[in-house]
Design a protein around this motif. Structure first.
Motif, PDB file in Angstrom:
ATOM      1  N   PRO A  15       0.790  -1.231   0.000  1.00 57.19           N
ATOM      2  CA  PRO A  15       0.000   0.000   0.000  1.00 57.19           C
ATOM      3  C   PRO A  15       0.822   1.280   0.000  1.00 57.19           C
ATOM      4  O   PRO A  15       0.279   2.354  -0.241  1.00 57.19           O
ATOM      5  CB  PRO A  15      -0.821  -0.113   1.293  1.00 57.19           C
ATOM      6  CG  PRO A  15      -0.014  -1.018   2.168  1.00 57.19           C
ATOM      7  CD  PRO A  15       0.625  -2.006   1.242  1.00 57.19           C
ATOM      8  N   LEU A  16       2.128   1.162   0.262  1.00 52.96           N
ATOM      9  CA  LEU A  16       2.986   2.357   0.274  1.00 52.96           C
ATOM     10  C   LEU A  16       3.984   2.341  -0.887  1.00 52.96           C
ATOM     11  O   LEU A  16       4.996   3.044  -0.850  1.00 52.96           O
ATOM     12  CB  LEU A  16       3.742   2.455   1.606  1.00 52.96           C
ATOM     13  CG  LEU A  16       2.887   2.454   2.876  1.00 52.96           C
ATOM     14  CD1 LEU A  16       3.767   2.621   4.112  1.00 52.96           C
ATOM     15  CD2 LEU A  16       1.818   3.538   2.839  1.00 52.96           C
ATOM     16  N   ALA A  17       3.685   1.585  -1.915  1.00 52.77           N
ATOM     17  CA  ALA A  17       4.603   1.448  -3.052  1.00 52.77           C
ATOM     18  C   ALA A  17       4.947   2.804  -3.655  1.00 52.77           C
ATOM     19  O   ALA A  17       4.072   3.614  -3.948  1.00 52.77           O
ATOM     20  CB  ALA A  17       3.982   0.555  -4.118  1.00 52.77           C
ATOM     21  N   GLY A  18       6.260   3.043  -3.801  1.00 51.70           N
ATOM     22  CA  GLY A  18       6.732   4.276  -4.416  1.00 51.70           C
ATOM     23  C   GLY A  18       6.794   5.473  -3.501  1.00 51.70           C
ATOM     24  O   GLY A  18       7.271   6.544  -3.900  1.00 51.70           O
ATOM     25  N   LYS A  19       6.340   5.326  -2.253  1.00 53.41           N
ATOM     26  CA  LYS A  19       6.354   6.444  -1.309  1.00 53.41           C
ATOM     27  C   LYS A  19       7.731   6.581  -0.668  1.00 53.41           C
ATOM     28  O   LYS A  19       8.481   5.612  -0.513  1.00 53.41           O
ATOM     29  CB  LYS A  19       5.317   6.231  -0.197  1.00 53.41           C
ATOM     30  CG  LYS A  19       3.889   6.031  -0.684  1.00 53.41           C
ATOM     31  CD  LYS A  19       3.297   7.311  -1.234  1.00 53.41           C
ATOM     32  CE  LYS A  19       1.817   7.142  -1.545  1.00 53.41           C
ATOM     33  NZ  LYS A  19       1.220   8.375  -2.111  1.00 53.41           N
TER      34      LYS A  19
END
Length: 253
Positions: A15-19
């Motif tokens: 859910p936090l991909a690329g953050k």
């Protein structure tokens, strides 16, 4: 797509991909667990703490999606300079904090300043330092405590700092909402970490704490980390200006 029936492992949701997530106090029990959970959820994690060697060990454990930033949160000029140098920050976790339990009459001005500087002042200025690097939709998570909602003996200064953090969370949430930045606090009960484990070796203290928690168990770092991942994700896009109590029912009484 592979399924469990195919005998292959299912893809883990990220859910936090690329953050890009900054975690202060990253080498402590809670910080370490949050940083690892964020990395598992797909984030690139900037690990912030004073101990460069401990940061290096943690970065090795997490792998290439982590980087380190050795800095003392009490040194505001260095803190602002280093955090302000980051080009992009999607998530800031103000986790660095401390406590010095003692009777009210024994608290010195040095004790007071030490807790205020790390628990409240550091969080305030860390948030200020990353503000220009936050895109619309950023998230600031303040790691508070159930003691930000109640009082307790021998914790006057700690309670004051954590109540202050709750006020900061609410005020920042209102002020930063037009920029699409959410601000939320997490308020754990007593959590079993390497730092607190010696305290719980005292059977009397442990029994007293457990008697106040209706669920009858101490918190674990993973409990806080899971909540932090949720609050930092888009699943919590309407959650701001509030506190998530992770206290096993302590404050419900």
């Amino acid at each position: 797509m592979k399924t469990a029936s195919d005998g292959a492992a299912l893809a883990v949701p990220q859910p936090l991909a690329g953050k890009v997530a900054v975690v202060t106090g990253a080498t402590g029990g809670l910080g370490r667990s949050i940083a690892k959970a964020f990395a598992d959820a797909g984030a690139n994690v900037v690990l912030v703490a004073r101990d460069a060697a401990a940061l290096g060990v943690l970065a090795d454990e997490i792998g290439p999606t982590s980087s380190t930033m050795p800095v003392d949160l009490g040194n505001l000029s260095t803190l602002s300079e280093l955090l302000g140098s980051l080009r992009r920050v999607d998530i800031l976790v103000n986790n660095a904090g401390t406590n010095r339990p003692m009777p009210f009459e024994q608290v010195t001005s040095e004790d007071f300043d030490h807790l205020m500087n790390l628990n409240l002042r550091g969080a305030f200025f860390a948030a200020q330092a990353v503000l220009d690097s936050m895109p619309r939709g950023g998230v600031i998570l303040n790691i508070g405590s159930q003691m930000g909602h109640v009082g307790a003996k021998n914790r006057t200064v700690y309670c004051a700092t954590k109540h202050g953090l709750e006020g900061l969370t609410k005020a920042l949430a209102v002020e930063l909402a037009p920029r699409g930045i959410r601000v939320v606090s997490l308020a754990p009960t007593f959590v079993e970490t390497p730092m607190t484990r010696p305290m719980f070796a005292d059977a009397t203290f442990r029994d007293e704490v457990l008697s106040r928690i209706p669920m009858g168990q101490l918190g674990q770092p993973e409990d806080i980390a899971a909540a932090a991942v949720f609050l930092a994700s888009d699943a919590a896009r309407m959650v701001t200006g509030t506190s998530l109590l992770i206290d096993g029912g302590w404050t419900a009484q």
